[in-house]
Design a protein around this motif. Structure first.
Motif: not given
Ligand SMILES: NC(=O)c1ccc[n+]([C@@H]2O[C@H](COP(=O)([O-])OP(=O)(O)OC[C@H]3O[C@@H](n4cnc5c(N)ncnc54)[C@H](O)[C@@H]3O)[C@@H](O)[C@H]2O)c1
Length: 365
Positions: A21-25, A69-71, A90-92, A160-162, A164-166, A205-207
């Motif tokens: 929830h603290t990230g962009f989306i 931490d999600i881990r 689940h977005l983390a 590795p990111y792709s 991990s998502k697969a 490193n995001r456009i």
């Molecule tokens: N931005 C895009 O273009 C895009 C496109 C498709 C999918 N996604 C997916 O959407 C989700 C959110 O992406 P975003 O762009 O908001 O990224 P972001 O980096 O802004 O946010 C990531 C979030 O995950 C949390 N996080 C990261 N590692 C963690 C950990 N070890 N433990 C707990 N929390 C952790 C962060 O604290 C943050 O809240 C991700 O799963 C990403 O893969 C993003």
């Protein structure tokens, strides 16, 4: 025919547990749910960018925010069970391709074991009817041909990111079949979103954030892969998709427990995107930079006909409007006297009004 249950009727007073929830989306999703009257409980690390959308909008004061931490399966499990969620999203994740080359183990632990930990926690819940895992369009085995990937296409991943998502998708499908299918207690789906842009993303490193940082300091914009093609969409598009999917999954158990693509109607190259951003910004120029030697997908398109046909979901904005809204957010952020929480909620309201105008079921009576 029964009228659809609108998002605001459905989400009011529901408890929604969001990881990331603290990230962009996550910040946009938390804001929209807060506006709808949900009780939002977030679980994530502290924001790792400065500025951060989460801090700019002062979301800590509006929702329950847990740093974890999600881990950490034990902590995550106890936080989820104590919050007694109706819905879990689940977005983390570690969401960046280039970082995944630098830290493959961390990326896979976070994105794959993070998914396992989340689903284990959800398995133990007595509440919780809907759980959605937000993965990515990068989960498909990208053949670099002019083709739009459908939900039943093979999964894969060069970087590795792709991968991990697969893997997160495969884990989700396995948990659904092994533990959640058919009893209707927990409905589990995944969302594969195209490239998400919008105000408030400050990742490295995001456009879009890279371009905005360069434009606002009058530097010429460096582009790694100008000819790469991506399904750019406004952040509110996949969020409207996952909110509407939650409603459908709740109301008709077992019917929508699958993977769903959410993406735009058209794609654009990186250089076309940057040219549009520069035009809305009012000045600037770009140059091609050859600094990145790591493989990144060149061509990526999504077929979203399943979401359109089965959910009645469609993108609301075309790519020009998407870019205009995105640049407007950053421009207003730069004007120091703008209340960005008000501005963000107004962008959500405008998006909902446009969705209603074009007759999308989640926004219409
Ligand atoms: N931005 C895009 O273009 C895009 C496109 C498709 C999918 N996604 C997916 O959407 C989700 C959110 O992406 P975003 O762009 O908001 O990224 P972001 O980096 O802004 O946010 C990531 C979030 O995950 C949390 N996080 C990261 N590692 C963690 C950990 N070890 N433990 C707990 N929390 C952790 C962060 O604290 C943050 O809240 C991700 O799963 C990403 O893969 C993003």
């Amino acid at each position: 025919m029964k009228p659809p249950i609108l998002l605001d009727t459905f989400f009011k007073d529901k408890t929604v547990f969001i990881t990331g929830h603290t990230g962009f989306i996550g910040s946009w999703l938390s804001t929209w749910l807060y506006m709808l009257g949900s009780k939002v409980v977030g679980y994530a690390l502290d924001p790792n960018t400065s500025p951060s959308m989460f801090k700019t909008l002062n979301l800590e004061k509006k929702i329950t925010s847990i740093v974890g931490d999600i881990r950490d399966r034990e902590l995550l499990g106890s936080c989820i069970s104590e919050s007694k969620p109706d819905i879990v999203i689940h977005l983390a994740a570690q969401p960046l391709v280039l970082s995944s080359y630098q830290n493959p183990v961390y990326t896979i632990e976070t994105n794959v074991m993070g998914t396992v930990n989340l689903l284990e926690s959800v398995r133990k819940l007595s509440s919780g009817k809907v759980c959605i895992n937000f993965t990515s369009d990068k989960c498909y085995d990208n053949r670099e041909v002019d083709y739009s990937y459908k939900e039943n296409d093979p999964l894969g991943g060069h970087d590795p990111y792709s991968a991990s998502k697969a893997s997160s998708e495969i884990v989700t499908s396995s948990y659904r079949k092994s533990f959640f299918d058919n009893d209707g207690a927990v409905n589990l789906a995944s969302v594969r979103a195209g490239n998400v842009i919008g105000g408030g993303d400050w990742a490295e490193n995001r456009i879009v954030p890279d371009v905005i940082r360069d434009l606002s300091t009058n530097k010429s914009v460096q582009i790694r892969n100008p000819d790469s093609v991506r399904p750019w969409q406004h952040v509110l598009e996949p969020i409207s998709g996952l909110l509407w999917l939650s409603v459908k999954m709740w109301n008709e158990p077992n019917k929508f427990n699958e993977a769903w693509n959410f993406g735009p109607n058209s794609t654009m190259t990186v250089k076309e995107l940057v040219n549009e951003i520069i035009q809305y910004w009012g000045r600037g120029a770009w140059v091609s930079s050859q600094t990145n030697l790591k493989h990144e997908a060149k061509l990526l398109k999504l077929d979203c006909s399943k979401a359109k046909n089965s959910l009645g979901w469609s993108p609301v904005y075309d790519v020009k409007k998407t870019i205009a809204e995105t640049v407007a957010w950053y421009r207003n952020y730069k004007e120091n006297n703008v209340d960005m929480y008000d501005f963000t909620t107004q962008q959500i309201i405008n998006y909902c009004k446009t969705a209603k105008l074009i007759g999308l079921p989640w926004a219409s009576q």
